[in-house]
Motif scaffolding. Structure first.
Motif, mmCIF file in Angstrom:
data_model
loop_
_atom_site.group_PDB
_atom_site.id
_atom_site.type_symbol
_atom_site.label_atom_id
_atom_site.label_comp_id
_atom_site.label_asym_id
_atom_site.label_seq_id
_atom_site.Cartn_x
_atom_site.Cartn_y
_atom_site.Cartn_z
ATOM 1 N N GLU A 71 22.646 4.769 44.056
ATOM 2 C CA GLU A 71 21.787 5.879 44.344
ATOM 3 C C GLU A 71 20.399 5.550 44.936
ATOM 4 O O GLU A 71 19.682 6.296 45.369
ATOM 5 C CB GLU A 71 21.565 6.583 43.239
ATOM 6 C CG GLU A 71 22.823 7.059 42.409
ATOM 7 C CD GLU A 71 22.424 7.889 41.320
ATOM 8 O OE1 GLU A 71 21.380 8.005 40.690
ATOM 9 O OE2 GLU A 71 23.597 8.275 40.633
ATOM 10 N N ALA A 72 20.426 4.345 45.323
ATOM 11 C CA ALA A 72 18.931 3.757 46.143
ATOM 12 C C ALA A 72 18.840 4.284 47.408
ATOM 13 O O ALA A 72 19.847 4.544 48.077
ATOM 14 C CB ALA A 72 19.051 2.261 46.201
ATOM 15 N N THR A 73 17.651 4.812 47.919
ATOM 16 C CA THR A 73 17.332 5.384 48.916
ATOM 17 C C THR A 73 16.299 4.487 49.755
ATOM 18 O O THR A 73 15.656 3.743 48.928
ATOM 19 C CB THR A 73 16.864 6.864 48.741
ATOM 20 O OG1 THR A 73 15.621 6.767 47.783
ATOM 21 C CG2 THR A 73 17.931 7.566 48.318
ATOM 22 N N ILE A 74 16.167 4.726 50.966
ATOM 23 C CA ILE A 74 14.733 4.086 51.884
ATOM 24 C C ILE A 74 13.871 4.917 52.107
ATOM 25 O O ILE A 74 14.033 6.018 52.780
ATOM 26 C CB ILE A 74 15.673 3.742 53.136
ATOM 27 C CG1 ILE A 74 16.873 3.051 52.842
ATOM 28 C CG2 ILE A 74 14.730 3.039 54.173
ATOM 29 C CD1 ILE A 74 17.666 2.584 54.202
ATOM 30 N N ASP A 75 12.559 4.362 51.654
ATOM 31 C CA ASP A 75 11.201 5.211 51.723
ATOM 32 C C ASP A 75 10.773 4.946 53.358
ATOM 33 O O ASP A 75 11.118 3.961 53.958
ATOM 34 C CB ASP A 75 10.436 4.937 50.664
ATOM 35 C CG ASP A 75 9.111 6.095 50.679
ATOM 36 O OD1 ASP A 75 9.402 7.177 51.421
ATOM 37 O OD2 ASP A 75 8.165 5.597 50.230
ATOM 38 N N GLY A 76 10.013 5.809 53.816
ATOM 39 C CA GLY A 76 9.633 5.518 54.994
ATOM 40 C C GLY A 76 10.650 5.839 56.141
ATOM 41 O O GLY A 76 10.543 5.044 57.155
ATOM 42 N N ALA A 77 11.337 6.446 55.964
ATOM 43 C CA ALA A 77 12.652 6.777 56.803
ATOM 44 C C ALA A 77 12.175 7.209 58.276
ATOM 45 O O ALA A 77 12.698 6.845 59.098
ATOM 46 C CB ALA A 77 13.631 7.807 56.122
ATOM 47 N N THR A 78 11.239 8.073 58.449
ATOM 48 C CA THR A 78 10.702 8.427 59.798
ATOM 49 C C THR A 78 10.321 7.472 60.647
ATOM 50 O O THR A 78 10.581 7.282 61.818
ATOM 51 C CB THR A 78 9.788 9.470 59.597
ATOM 52 O OG1 THR A 78 10.099 10.723 58.634
ATOM 53 C CG2 THR A 78 9.353 10.201 61.228
#
Length: 408
Positions: A71-78
């Motif tokens: 369920e991990a996600t990536i921050d700073g996607a933009t």
């Protein structure tokens, strides 16, 4: 040669039941061999085709994980997506965010949701209705139902139809049975999702709106991004992957080839099983032909001795017995080809029902080159199975065999 073939065919017709059983046995062996070859090569090619369905050769996921492996996600996607799109070697980038949304008052409590950008998404193909709107910087009116694309499983389980509306929510408090945010969505379209199991209900929403629905913690996050190399060859894809690894240390870039190797490691027992059963099928075909031809030669010792006595050369006897093995093998393989295709389709339907597998994944995949090579190997094996009995037939002592046949 036509005379030899006629004699070999007549010999096989002497015992129709025995010949029919041998042909059926060879057909089963050929079908098993074909299915195992399709299993061994099919998973790799099917997975490759699945990953390249929309042309994306690279997956960018959270550091140290596979896409949606956790369920991990990536921050700073933009910033990451902007940097990828600025690379001249990258043709397109498709960011995606996965989350589970609640369905208050529905027949099932939650649905797996994907936030996507419709103009670059590579997760589904639209099969009916309207697609998601293109990304926009304008503020969306919260009073207007949010368009969504769902799969067939969602429609069946919810009892809804395209055009219906329902409420989705996030920020669930299990004790108070409340939700922090909710939004009305309209089921605008039906899609076939490539990477989600067919039995799993799934809903696709515009990425920006899903982030808003999930709250401020997700305002600049993504679960995965898919990237397409402009040139598409292996060297270019690897160069792009290396560049991402050097410039974006917080993510892991996985190429199609790397993903295939990792999946093959997890499913290696299927390939091992295919190899073992394929080898067994070759052995069965060899033994069946060898046994039947040996029985036929032993029953015709006197007849073969007469042929040798009237001038038939050893080579003629060898060719005739070889033709018997060839005819048995060829007939059995022809039936095995049809039987193998039917059983492969049946087994593929069973294995595809395993939970957690993508809807577009196949275990058995027809590969003409591999299939014809394997069946040709079985044909050669079956034909060579007559080598020993053919040699024994050609080497029969003429006088002794005639005497024994006369006494008998």
């Amino acid at each position: 040669m036509s005379m030899r073939a006629t004699l070999a065919f007549a010999t096989l017709r002497r015992h129709p039941s025995r010949t029919a059983l041998a042909v059926m046995g060879i057909a089963v062996a050929a079908a098993l061999l074909l299915d195992m070859v399709m299993l061994a090569t099919g998973m790799r090619e099917s997975f490759r085709s699945l990953l390249l369905t929309r042309g994306y050769q690279l997956r960018v996921s959270p550091k140290g994980t596979l896409p949606f492996d956790s369920e991990a996600t990536i921050d700073g996607a933009t910033a990451i997506v902007t940097a990828l799109r600025a690379n001249p070697d990258i043709r397109a980038v498709s960011p995606g965010l996965g989350a589970t949304l609640a369905l208050p008052g529905n027949q099932f409590p939650s649905v797996f949701s994907l936030g996507l950008e419709s103009d670059v998404q590579g997760d589904y193909v639209l099969e009916g209705g309207r697609d998601l709107p293109p990304p926009s910087n304008t503020t969306v009116n919260a009073a207007v139902p949010l368009p969504a694309v769902v799969n067939r499983a969602f429609l069946l389980r919810s009892g809804k139809q395209l055009g219906d509306t329902l409420t989705v929510a996030s920020g669930i408090d299990a004790q108070l049975r409340t939700t922090a945010r909710a939004r009305v969505v309209v089921l605008a379209g039906e899609g076939r999702f490539f990477y989600v199991p067919a039995e799993t209900p799934v809903m696709a929403l515009p990425l920006r709106e899903l982030r808003t629905l999930l709250g401020s913690a997700y305002r600049d996050r993504m679960s995965v991004a898919m990237a397409e190399s402009r040139r598409g060859d292996s060297a270019s894809v690897e160069a792009v992957r290396t560049w991402i690894a050097q410039t974006q240390p917080r993510v892991t870039a996985i190429s199609t080839e790397t993903a295939i190797r990792q999946v093959e490691e997890r499913l290696s027992y299927f390939r091992q099983l295919a190899f073992v059963l394929g080898a067994i099928s070759l052995g069965i075909g060899f033994l069946l032909v060898a046994t039947l031809v040996t029985l036929s030669v032993n029953e015709r010792r006197g007849e073969i001795a007469v042929l040798r006595a009237i001038g038939t050369q050893k080579g003629g006897v060898l060719r005739q017995v070889f033709l018997e093995g060839f005819m048995l093998s060829a007939t059995g393989i022809a039936g095995g080809l049809l039987l193998g295709l039917v059983t492969a389709r049946w087994l593929n339907g069973i294995l595809r029902d395993f939970p957690g597998l993508p809807a577009a994944f196949d275990f058995f995949l027809w590969s003409p080159e591999a299939a014809w090579k394997s069946l040709a190997l079985l044909l050669v094996s079956g034909t060579l199975a007559g080598l020993l009995p053919a040699w024994r037939a050609a080497s029969i002592p003429i006088v002794r065999s005639l005497r024994e046949d006369a006494v008998g």
